[in-house]
Structures are given as C-alpha cells and as structure tokens.
Scaffold this motif. Structure first.
Motif, PDB file in Angstrom:
ATOM      1  N   VAL A 416       0.842  -1.205   0.000  1.00  0.00           N
ATOM      2  CA  VAL A 416       0.000   0.000   0.000  1.00  0.00           C
ATOM      3  C   VAL A 416       0.871   1.247   0.000  1.00  0.00           C
ATOM      4  CG1 VAL A 416      -1.677   1.332   1.344  1.00  0.00           C
ATOM      5  CG2 VAL A 416      -1.966  -1.151   1.088  1.00  0.00           C
ATOM      6  N   LYS A 417       1.917   1.228   0.813  1.00  0.00           N
ATOM      7  CA  LYS A 417       2.823   2.379   0.903  1.00  0.00           C
ATOM      8  C   LYS A 417       3.492   2.655  -0.442  1.00  0.00           C
ATOM      9  CE  LYS A 417       4.559   5.396   3.872  1.00  0.00           C
ATOM     10  NZ  LYS A 417       3.651   6.349   4.536  1.00  0.00           N
ATOM     11  N   LEU A 421       3.238   6.005  -4.449  1.00  0.00           N
ATOM     12  CA  LEU A 421       4.118   6.665  -5.413  1.00  0.00           C
ATOM     13  C   LEU A 421       3.372   6.970  -6.718  1.00  0.00           C
ATOM     14  CD1 LEU A 421       7.281   4.416  -4.908  1.00  0.00           C
ATOM     15  CD2 LEU A 421       7.042   6.799  -4.185  1.00  0.00           C
ATOM     16  N   PHE A 422       2.154   6.427  -6.854  1.00  0.00           N
ATOM     17  CA  PHE A 422       1.365   6.598  -8.076  1.00  0.00           C
ATOM     18  C   PHE A 422       0.014   7.216  -7.732  1.00  0.00           C
ATOM     19  CE2 PHE A 422       4.218   3.023  -8.465  1.00  0.00           C
ATOM     20  CZ  PHE A 422       4.830   3.238  -9.685  1.00  0.00           C
ATOM     21  N   PHE A 424      -3.596   7.324  -8.558  1.00  0.00           N
ATOM     22  CA  PHE A 424      -4.761   6.736  -9.200  1.00  0.00           C
ATOM     23  C   PHE A 424      -5.958   6.866  -8.267  1.00  0.00           C
ATOM     24  CE2 PHE A 424      -1.246   4.528 -11.300  1.00  0.00           C
ATOM     25  CZ  PHE A 424      -1.635   4.608 -12.634  1.00  0.00           C
ATOM     26  N   LYS A 425      -7.119   7.156  -8.847  1.00  0.00           N
ATOM     27  CA  LYS A 425      -8.326   7.333  -8.021  1.00  0.00           C
ATOM     28  C   LYS A 425      -8.743   6.018  -7.377  1.00  0.00           C
ATOM     29  CE  LYS A 425     -10.272  11.252 -10.558  1.00  0.00           C
ATOM     30  NZ  LYS A 425     -11.408  11.726 -11.406  1.00  0.00           N
ATOM     31  N   GLU A 426      -8.624   4.934  -8.165  1.00  0.00           N
ATOM     32  CA  GLU A 426      -9.026   3.614  -7.658  1.00  0.00           C
ATOM     33  C   GLU A 426      -7.819   2.693  -7.650  1.00  0.00           C
ATOM     34  OE1 GLU A 426     -11.873  -0.197  -8.903  1.00  0.00           O
ATOM     35  OE2 GLU A 426     -11.984   1.680 -10.046  1.00  0.00           O
ATOM     36  N   LYS A 427      -7.633   2.020  -6.520  1.00  0.00           N
ATOM     37  CA  LYS A 427      -6.520   1.069  -6.411  1.00  0.00           C
ATOM     38  C   LYS A 427      -7.039  -0.258  -5.880  1.00  0.00           C
ATOM     39  CE  LYS A 427      -3.006   4.626  -5.540  1.00  0.00           C
ATOM     40  NZ  LYS A 427      -1.959   5.136  -4.611  1.00  0.00           N
ATOM     41  N   HIS A 428      -6.507  -1.332  -6.430  1.00  0.00           N
ATOM     42  CA  HIS A 428      -6.838  -2.656  -5.919  1.00  0.00           C
ATOM     43  C   HIS A 428      -5.542  -3.423  -5.681  1.00  0.00           C
ATOM     44  CE1 HIS A 428      -9.985  -5.702  -5.178  1.00  0.00           C
ATOM     45  NE2 HIS A 428      -8.987  -6.542  -5.394  1.00  0.00           N
ATOM     46  N   PHE A 429      -5.503  -4.143  -4.565  1.00  0.00           N
ATOM     47  CA  PHE A 429      -4.279  -4.833  -4.167  1.00  0.00           C
ATOM     48  C   PHE A 429      -4.484  -6.347  -4.173  1.00  0.00           C
ATOM     49  CE2 PHE A 429      -4.475  -0.688  -2.130  1.00  0.00           C
ATOM     50  CZ  PHE A 429      -3.268  -0.128  -2.531  1.00  0.00           C
TER      51      PHE A 429
END
Length: 462
Positions: A416-417, A421-422, A424-429
């Motif tokens: 997550v950390k 560095l990027f 983006f409005k939506e992030k999925h991990f």
C-alpha cells in the motif's frame, strides 16, 4: 497425447469451414508444437503434407511431388513435376472441386533453396483464390524468416494470407492437467524447470520426484535436453559461443546491458545486437519499469524456463556432471531452488491475473502487466512492485511470496505504501502466497475492502 491449443484449433476449423480459399501462416520456435497442432487439425481431412528439408531445390521438389502424387493416386509414385509452379498449379486445380489442405512444413528450407517460390505462390494465389477451395498452410520454425519473408510488408506474399498463428509455449495453467501424478507444488516446480514447450514437457516423468527429474534431465550428459540449448542455438545463429556467454551472464544475475557487456568482455553495441536476436527467438526478454520507456533502466532476463534452468545450473556444474557425480551436482543446486522458483511464481501470478481479466473477474480492466522498480523520492531508497497494471484512473498492485511462512500484514502495508508513489483514483491490491495468510492479514484485507488474497492452491481451482 495432444493437449491444449483449443483456441487455435477452433480458429483453424472456422477457416476450414468457410469452404473458400484460405492461406494460413503458422510459425513459432522449434519444439513448440506447430506440427502437432497441424496434425491434430488435419485429422480426417483431405491433406497433402510436405515437410521441407535443408537441401537443394531439386530434392525438395522431388519430395513435394511424391507427397502430391501419393495423395492423388494412393500409391508410391516415382515421378516429379518439372517445377514448383507446375506442382502447385496441379494442387490448386485438384482443389477446385473439393476442399484440400496443403501443408508446407519447414517452409523456410524450401524457399531458401528455391528463390522464386514465394513469387510463384503469389502468382498462383492471385490466379486461383476465387476458384479454388485449397486450404494452404505455410509453417516455419525460423522466426526471423517467417516474419521478414512471409509476413512483412515488403514480402511477395504480403496481403495474401487470410490468417496467421504465432504459436507460443503453453502457460502454467495449460500444462497442469498434463502432470496428473504431481502435487500442486510439484506442478509449479516442473513448470519452473522445463517451461511450457511441448517437446520439453515430454522429458518430465511425473511418476518420479522433481529431484530425480532434475538429475535425469539436466545432470545426465546422455539426456535429450543436456545438449538442447547448444544444438538449438547452432541451428538458429552463426556465432553460438557469444550467444552462450550472454545467456549464461544473464542467468547468473547480470541484468543490465553494462553488466552483461562486462561479463562477456564485449562492447555494449555488440551485446545489444545479439540480445535483440535472443529476444526474437523467445529466449531472452527485455523489461523496463512498468509505465516507463527509459532505456537507462532496461534490464534483461531469460524468458524460457528450460533455458533459464539450464544456463543457471548446468554450465557451473559441467565438470562435476561429466564425472558422473550427479548427487553432488544436485546438492549444489538444491539450496537455491526455492529462490529460483520465486520468479517462476511471479510469472504464474501474472498468468492468473490475465485469466481473471479474460474471464471478466478482474476488478481492474488493465491493458498490460509488468514489474515496477525505481527510487522513492522521499526516502531515496529503491522500491519494487512485483506486478502492476493500470486502466486510466485505476490500477492494481500485487506482491507474490513463494515462502513457507504465511503472509502477514507487513507485506500488505508495504505494498500500500509503495502504491502511494502513483496517483490513481481507484486502487486494488493483490497478495499471492504459497501457503496462505495470517489472521491479521485476512482481517486487514477485509477491513480495506479493495484487497484480494490468493493462495497458490486456490489459483489451481479457478
């Protein structure tokens, strides 16, 4: 046993059922299963099958003539057409009244010996394409020849083909059913040591251990694979010694052009040319950090697992292997096998994500996947993300852990950390794990709501 290639067979049969002239180009590296695919496709179909050999035009024409006349008469005939044009014209005429498949396998051998063959095919295709039901297949293992002399814009046959198939090695999920006697972990290790090339897969015996397979295949000077990399390079390139040195350098850890150049004692300009050829052969791959095109950060690795395993472990143990000390050689390899399999697991995780996308199950509609590495501007430290994929304002970030310990919250927190560095409005991990996840990690993932945890065993079930 024929496995996989359902998509290719489906497309070929769709073309076949058109009942009009079709011209299909099938190409790919040696041992990848092109001829097996064609044999499966042509079962129970009227087929003239001719395989070119590395000889002169006269002998190839004699062999071609025999293939045609034996098909038409059902007898062994000792006659020869006076030219390739007359032989081909005979087949085009035969196919006016019924569907006939004409396969010219190892086409580059024939075309190199008969310089006018491509122009002759061009002439006859233009003449008969509206009246003949011929299904023409040109197949070749010389990637550069097929791309430059058959498919390229300046090639005589350009614009005549109705389809082309670049046959790739199987991915991990294609070959899982092939190893029916192996556990899930053994299947991954088998793929890691031999890759997805059909001819190489035949060397694996899933009724014995992975250790015994490594000993039989790689640590035995009499095995079919032991001389395979050298033999294949001799068939494809003019200076195999330099290619060998470059592949070995990459296999043992030299990833940047400057490192490879230093290792093999050749200028970077020289190495660049050789590496370009290795990339076209599907042996080496070129990577830049995901989303970047900077050549300064370009690194190289070995794409084919058989080559990767062979060059990583065989050259440094050649003296021991040649003396028959198989057990000693294996003892040298065993301690680093788990580390070696780490990058194999990463590749399988990428394949899994692609399958999820194609099945409509991916939370991010990415167009590509890759690894990212670079400097964190705040901490000035080097950071790396195993897998990354983006789609406009959304992105997925993945970490892959091939270890016997369960993955804890620290791995998720770090991912997550790094994603910060990027923008983006939506992030999925995604977290991928060999053995699973701690309760803390599972709880954290549930709380976040945009995290997918995937155990290796679950990848095999999907």
């Amino acid at each position: 046993m024929f496995i996989g290639r359902k998509k290719e067979l489906g497309e070929l049969n769709k073309l076949y059922n058109s009942d009009k002239f079709e011209f299909t180009v099938i190409y790919g590296r040696r041992r990848v299963g092109k001829t097996a695919l064609i044999n499966e496709f042509t079962k129970n179909k009227d087929t003239i099958f001719f395989t070119g050999v590395e000889t002169n035009a006269k002998q190839n024409l004699e062999n071609f003539s025999k293939s045609i006349l034996e098909y038409n008469t059902g007898k062994i005939v000792d006659s020869t057409f006076f030219s390739f044009q007359s032989a081909l014209e005979y087949v085009f005429e035969l196919a006016k009244s019924k569907r006939i498949v004409l396969v010219i396998d190892e086409y580059p051998y024939v075309a190199r010996a008969s310089k006018s063959l491509a122009s002759t095919l061009q002439l006859l295709i233009d003449k008969y394409k509206d009246s003949s039901k011929l299904f023409l297949i040109l197949c070749g293992s010389s990637m550069s020849y097929m791309e430059d002399k058959v498919l390229a814009y300046k090639a005589p046959l350009y614009g005549r083909r109705t389809a082309q198939f670049k046959i790739q090695p199987f991915d991990f999920f294609d070959i899982c059913d092939y190893f029916k006697n192996y556990t899930a972990e053994e299947k991954l290790m088998a793929y890691g040591i031999i890759g997805g090339t059909p001819q190489y897969l035949l060397q694996i015996n899933d009724k014995i251990s992975i250790e015994d397979n490594i000993k039989n295949i790689y640590l035995n000077p009499t095995s079919a694979i032991y001389e395979e990399p050298n033999n294949l390079l001799k068939q494809e390139v003019r200076e195999p010694a330099i290619y060998n040195a470059i592949i070995t350098a990459i296999a043992v850890g030299a990833s940047k052009m400057s490192e490879i150049s230093s290792k093999v004692a050749e200028d970077t300009s020289v190495c660049s040319t050789y590496i370009k050829n290795l990339i076209s052969l599907g042996i080496v791959k070129k990577e830049t950090p995901y989303g970047e095109k900077s050549s300064r950060k370009t690194i190289y690795s070995i794409e084919d697992n058989m080559f990767r395993f062979w060059y990583r472990f065989v050259p440094e143990n050649t003296s021991v292997i040649s003396r028959g000390a198989t057990d000693l050689a294996y003892k040298r390899i065993e301690p680093v096998l788990s580390t070696y399999m780490g990058s194999v697991f990463e590749e399988i995780c990428k394949q899994y994500l692609w399958n999820q996308l194609l099945d409509g199950k991916s939370p991010i509609n990415f167009s590509d996947l890759g690894r990212w590495w670079g400097t964190n501007p705040k901490t000035k430290s080097q950071e790396e993300i195993d897998i990354m994929g983006t789609d406009k304002d959304s992105a997925l970030f993945a970490e892959c852990k091939w270890t016997n310990e369960k993955v804890d919250t620290g791995v998720l927190d770090t991912l997550v950390k790094r994603s910060e560095l990027f923008n983006f409005k939506e992030k999925h991990f995604y977290l991928f794990a060999k053995t699973g996840f701690t309760k803390g990690c599972i709880d954290r993932a549930n709380d976040m709501g945009n995290v997918t945890l995937v155990k290796y065993m679950d990848m095999l079930k999907s």
